[in-house]
Structure formats: structure tokens, C-alpha cells
Design a protein around this motif. Sequence first.
Motif, PDB file in Angstrom:
ATOM      1  N   THR A 101       2.653   0.744 -17.450  1.00 54.59           N
ATOM      2  CA  THR A 101       1.565   1.394 -17.843  1.00 54.59           C
ATOM      3  C   THR A 101       0.055   1.445 -17.283  1.00 54.59           C
ATOM      4  N   SER A 102      -0.502   2.354 -17.109  1.00 58.80           N
ATOM      5  CA  SER A 102      -1.683   2.407 -16.069  1.00 58.80           C
ATOM      6  C   SER A 102      -2.837   1.480 -17.239  1.00 58.80           C
ATOM      7  N   GLY A 103      -2.939   1.721 -18.390  1.00 55.59           N
ATOM      8  CA  GLY A 103      -3.752   0.922 -19.035  1.00 55.59           C
ATOM      9  C   GLY A 103      -3.365  -0.595 -19.193  1.00 55.59           C
ATOM     10  N   VAL A 104      -2.229  -0.973 -18.998  1.00 56.06           N
ATOM     11  CA  VAL A 104      -2.063  -2.468 -19.027  1.00 56.06           C
ATOM     12  C   VAL A 104      -2.422  -2.917 -17.739  1.00 56.06           C
ATOM     13  N   THR A 105      -2.068  -2.164 -16.724  1.00 58.28           N
ATOM     14  CA  THR A 105      -2.283  -2.578 -15.260  1.00 58.28           C
ATOM     15  C   THR A 105      -3.760  -2.888 -15.126  1.00 58.28           C
ATOM     16  N   LEU A 106      -4.615  -2.027 -15.466  1.00 60.33           N
ATOM     17  CA  LEU A 106      -6.028  -2.101 -15.459  1.00 60.33           C
ATOM     18  C   LEU A 106      -6.576  -3.327 -15.933  1.00 60.33           C
ATOM     19  N   ALA A 107      -5.974  -3.525 -17.164  1.00 62.27           N
ATOM     20  CA  ALA A 107      -6.423  -4.632 -17.922  1.00 62.27           C
ATOM     21  C   ALA A 107      -5.703  -6.048 -17.135  1.00 62.27           C
ATOM     22  N   GLN A 108      -4.864  -5.924 -16.331  1.00 66.28           N
ATOM     23  CA  GLN A 108      -4.460  -7.087 -15.594  1.00 66.28           C
ATOM     24  C   GLN A 108      -5.025  -7.469 -14.361  1.00 66.28           C
ATOM     25  N   LEU A 109      -5.949  -6.362 -13.944  1.00 63.07           N
ATOM     26  CA  LEU A 109      -6.398  -6.476 -12.509  1.00 63.07           C
ATOM     27  C   LEU A 109      -7.301  -7.921 -12.494  1.00 63.07           C
ATOM     28  N   GLY A 123       5.125   1.294 -10.976  1.00 57.73           N
ATOM     29  CA  GLY A 123       5.123   1.681 -12.024  1.00 57.73           C
ATOM     30  C   GLY A 123       3.975   2.710 -12.637  1.00 57.73           C
ATOM     31  N   ALA A 124       2.690   2.142 -12.365  1.00 56.48           N
ATOM     32  CA  ALA A 124       1.530   2.671 -12.950  1.00 56.48           C
ATOM     33  C   ALA A 124       0.849   3.857 -11.671  1.00 56.48           C
ATOM     34  N   ALA A 125       0.423   4.579 -12.335  1.00 50.83           N
ATOM     35  CA  ALA A 125      -0.053   5.819 -11.487  1.00 50.83           C
ATOM     36  C   ALA A 125      -1.588   5.992 -11.093  1.00 50.83           C
ATOM     37  N   SER A 126      -2.560   5.487 -12.223  1.00 51.70           N
ATOM     38  CA  SER A 126      -3.802   5.647 -12.364  1.00 51.70           C
ATOM     39  C   SER A 126      -4.510   5.518 -10.835  1.00 51.70           C
ATOM     40  N   PRO A 127      -5.353   6.439 -10.481  1.00 59.08           N
ATOM     41  CA  PRO A 127      -6.073   6.090  -9.120  1.00 59.08           C
ATOM     42  C   PRO A 127      -7.072   4.883  -9.231  1.00 59.08           C
ATOM     43  N   SER A 128      -7.436   4.672 -10.451  1.00 57.63           N
ATOM     44  CA  SER A 128      -8.595   3.554 -10.807  1.00 57.63           C
ATOM     45  C   SER A 128      -7.877   2.275 -10.336  1.00 57.63           C
ATOM     46  N   ILE A 129      -6.674   2.032 -10.460  1.00 58.56           N
ATOM     47  CA  ILE A 129      -6.135   0.928  -9.868  1.00 58.56           C
ATOM     48  C   ILE A 129      -6.426   0.285  -8.633  1.00 58.56           C
ATOM     49  N   ARG A 145      -0.117  -0.649  -4.265  1.00 58.56           N
ATOM     50  CA  ARG A 145       0.440   0.450  -4.901  1.00 58.56           C
ATOM     51  C   ARG A 145       1.860   0.546  -4.174  1.00 58.56           C
ATOM     52  N   VAL A 146       3.096   0.441  -4.236  1.00 55.14           N
ATOM     53  CA  VAL A 146       4.413   0.949  -3.593  1.00 55.14           C
ATOM     54  C   VAL A 146       4.683   2.336  -4.194  1.00 55.14           C
ATOM     55  N   GLY A 147       4.517   2.314  -5.386  1.00 51.17           N
ATOM     56  CA  GLY A 147       4.792   3.530  -6.069  1.00 51.17           C
ATOM     57  C   GLY A 147       4.509   3.326  -7.374  1.00 51.17           C
ATOM     58  N   PRO A 148       4.569   4.620  -8.169  1.00 54.50           N
ATOM     59  CA  PRO A 148       4.553   5.953  -7.716  1.00 54.50           C
ATOM     60  C   PRO A 148       3.308   6.567  -7.168  1.00 54.50           C
ATOM     61  N   LEU A 149       3.485   7.611  -6.534  1.00 53.34           N
ATOM     62  CA  LEU A 149       2.377   8.356  -5.868  1.00 53.34           C
ATOM     63  C   LEU A 149       1.162   8.398  -7.106  1.00 53.34           C
ATOM     64  N   ASN A 150      -0.060   7.942  -6.844  1.00 51.06           N
ATOM     65  CA  ASN A 150      -1.125   8.035  -7.912  1.00 51.06           C
ATOM     66  C   ASN A 150      -1.266   9.449  -8.524  1.00 51.06           C
ATOM     67  N   ALA A 151      -2.021   9.630  -9.673  1.00 54.40           N
ATOM     68  CA  ALA A 151      -2.190  10.809 -10.320  1.00 54.40           C
ATOM     69  C   ALA A 151      -2.883  11.880  -9.494  1.00 54.40           C
ATOM     70  N   ALA A 152      -3.561  11.651  -8.542  1.00 55.80           N
ATOM     71  CA  ALA A 152      -4.424  12.719  -7.970  1.00 55.80           C
ATOM     72  C   ALA A 152      -3.275  13.469  -7.018  1.00 55.80           C
ATOM     73  N   HIS A 153      -2.416  12.293  -6.283  1.00 56.43           N
ATOM     74  CA  HIS A 153      -1.485  13.055  -5.247  1.00 56.43           C
ATOM     75  C   HIS A 153      -0.735  14.021  -6.193  1.00 56.43           C
ATOM     76  N   LEU A 188      -5.078  12.986 -14.347  1.00 57.36           N
ATOM     77  CA  LEU A 188      -4.402  13.873 -13.494  1.00 57.36           C
ATOM     78  C   LEU A 188      -4.765  15.379 -13.982  1.00 57.36           C
ATOM     79  N   VAL A 189      -4.731  15.699 -15.120  1.00 57.44           N
ATOM     80  CA  VAL A 189      -4.950  16.842 -15.732  1.00 57.44           C
ATOM     81  C   VAL A 189      -6.168  17.653 -15.482  1.00 57.44           C
ATOM     82  N   PRO A 190      -7.223  17.308 -15.218  1.00 62.01           N
ATOM     83  CA  PRO A 190      -8.524  17.888 -14.641  1.00 62.01           C
ATOM     84  C   PRO A 190      -8.396  18.404 -13.383  1.00 62.01           C
ATOM     85  N   LEU A 191      -7.769  17.536 -12.547  1.00 60.25           N
ATOM     86  CA  LEU A 191      -7.511  17.753 -11.215  1.00 60.25           C
ATOM     87  C   LEU A 191      -6.523  18.874 -10.928  1.00 60.25           C
TER      88      LEU A 191
END
Length: 403
Positions: A101-109, A123-129, A145-153, A188-191
Motif C-alpha cells: 500500500t502506497s500510504g503505508v510505504t510513504l509512512a515507512q520511509l 508493491g506500491a505505485a505512488s511516484p511520491s515514494i 522500486r523494482v515494481g510495479p510501474l509507478n502511477a505516472a507510468h 494517477l487519475v488526473p494524469l
Amino acid sequence: MKRIAGFAAALAVISAWAVPGAAQQKPIRIGVPTAMQLQVGRDTQDALKIAIDDVNAKGGVLGRKLEMVVADETENPETGISAIKKLTADDKVDVLIGGYTSGVTLAQLPHISSAKTIYLGVGAASPSITAKVKQDYDNYKYVFRVGPLNAAHQARQVTNFISGFVKGELGISKIAIVGENAKWVQDLVPLLKKGATEAGADVRVTEFFDTQTSDFSPLLSKVKDSGAQYLVVILSHASSDVFAKQWYDARFPMPYGGIDVKSMDGDFCERVGGKSVGEMAANFAVRAPLTPKTIPFFDEFKKRTGRSPVYTAFGAYDAVHIYAEAVGRAKSLDTDAVIKELEKTSYVGVPGTIEFDDMHDVKAGGKGPSLLFAQWQDKCDRQVVFPKELRTKDFVNPSWLKK
């Protein structure tokens, strides 16, 4: 007595020299923070085990075997932070491979940074990571990030799907975009909306919904009333099973597709009683000759687990090998030395060739990983429909939409 004392002294000297050598042979510990109760978490662990067995069968790394230690991060940031602290402080792992989960990963950084432990996300896709790496390299250089492709990609590749397939092949320009209210989808959605509009699509409605939604009828009614003719979905944590069933039961007057993480599960179609037949879902890899490693990995995973792997499995399997090779090239477990080698990575993995950009993010497209859009067809058979050069079968409309 003198002989015994002399012998004991000699043993003490030998032991003193032997201990450091023995300590160097301790296993290299891979910490695995993941959502253990979800398919993505189970597949992360099973894929890691396959990769660890591969490496250990060849003698390990620097003469040391690999082993994994798992901590359940669930989908909760506080639990995710506790998982990182346990793995780094208590279990003293050498590397972290996991995430979802991106929210979890961002909190872990910040805690990964404080522990100065390499983290290979799968697992997490947010470009912010990975944006943190470029913004503050010294503190966040540990994050890859080995995967997945980030949300912008992913947004760019879903745009290609809308332009090349929905508009280009189906001749549909009026679309609706709906997504769950999660960090990576908000990225992702605005892009996606901007890209789809620039590609000539008429985006009739863009709507977010709560991940706990259990009745999609109001959302589906809004999409129907918008005049859209194709429904693009972006969801991971929400109930894909319920969505597919309600779409089918309503005989909704348009096909749907996009990014639906739970629809990547090999048993998804059977699980929903065949009600996803007609759906198009993005996949990061399918059992096709994408690279020389794709089909062998799929077959070995199926042999060991009895199921098809989801996307976190590809990243987890590749991450073990990428880390092992970087340590081998560095001839050391020194974190900075290994990071420098990871930055040079060009590894032929399951979904494509894994290389990192200056944000330590996996590069997309070309020889790198790309989104494949596969459709659930009759008898829950999954076939690649887009991109055209990798097509295994033509698109089939849902049964009630057949002309």
C-alpha cells in the motif's frame, strides 16, 4: 595436568580465531514487510522463497546463504511502521523487500532512512515514494522500486490503451474514469484524464469512490447517465469481486477495463462465478515469452503453489536476484557499496529488463516492464488483447453487448 591446561589454552586461541570466521558465515537476512493475509502478500513470500532457493542452490552470496524474515504490515500505516522497526531493530535484517500500500510505504520511509537499510519495493505505485530519493538523496538513497510501474507510468500506458484500443480499435471516444480513493489513484487519475483528453477521448465523468464501497449501483448509474460508452476503472484495495458481479448482474451497457489489481489473480474469474468475462485488466506480466525468465517463473510458481502469481511475485523474485548480484559485484554487504551497484543494475527479469532511473524507480517501456491488457474470456480463459504485437486473442464483447 600441565598438558591438559596447555591443551585448553591452545583451544582457547583456536576458538578466538575461529569465531570471526564463523560469524561471517551467518545467513544474509531478507526482511519482508508485506500484507501477509492478502494474495499480494502470500505471493511475495512464495516468490521470495523460490528466488532464495535459486541463489542458495548456487552457493549463496559471498559464501553465505539467504534467509527471509516476514513481518505483517497489513494495510495500516502504524502497523507498517512497526513492521519496519521490528525487521531492522529486532531482527537486524540486511535488506528489505516487500510493500504493497502506497500510504503505508510513504509512512515507512523515514524509518527505513533512519535504519539505513536498503529497501526494494515490489508493491506500491505512488511516484511520491521514489521522488524522495531525488529530493533528499543522502537520506533516501536506500529506497528502490523494482515494481510495479509507478502511477505516472501506468497513467501513460492506460492512456495508450484508451488511444490505441478503446478509441483506435473499438471506435469509442466517450469514456468514464472511476477510481478508488487511495493515494496512488489520486496520483494517477488526473494524469490519465489529461492524457486521454489530449489523445482525443471525451471524458464524460471522473469519479472517486471509497475503498469500503459495497454497493456500486449509484456509481454505475452516474456513469450510465453520463453518456459514456466505455468504463475505465482504477482499483486495488476496493472489492473488485463485488464490482464485477454488480456490473454483470446489471447487464451494464458498456464494457470495462483498466487497472484492477485483484483481477490479476489467476482465480479471479472463477471466484466471481465467471461474471468478469469481458473485463479487460492490466497485468505487469502474463505467461508469455516476454523474457527468457517469464514462462519458467510462472511454471515454477504454479508447480509450487498451485496458483498463478500476481504482480508482487514478479518484483519479489527479481528483487532477490538483483540484490544478490549487486552484493556479489560489490564483494561486500556495505550499504553504500551495494547501493552504487544497484544503481548500475540491468537485470533481465520476469516482466522485462529492470533498470533504475535517477530516482531509483524502475524504468518503463521499451525493454523494460510495460502494462499488458488481458481480457477474461469464455470459460475464464485470460488472453492478451493489447498491445497488438503481443495479442493472443481478439477482444470479445460481454455476451449481452454482442451485435
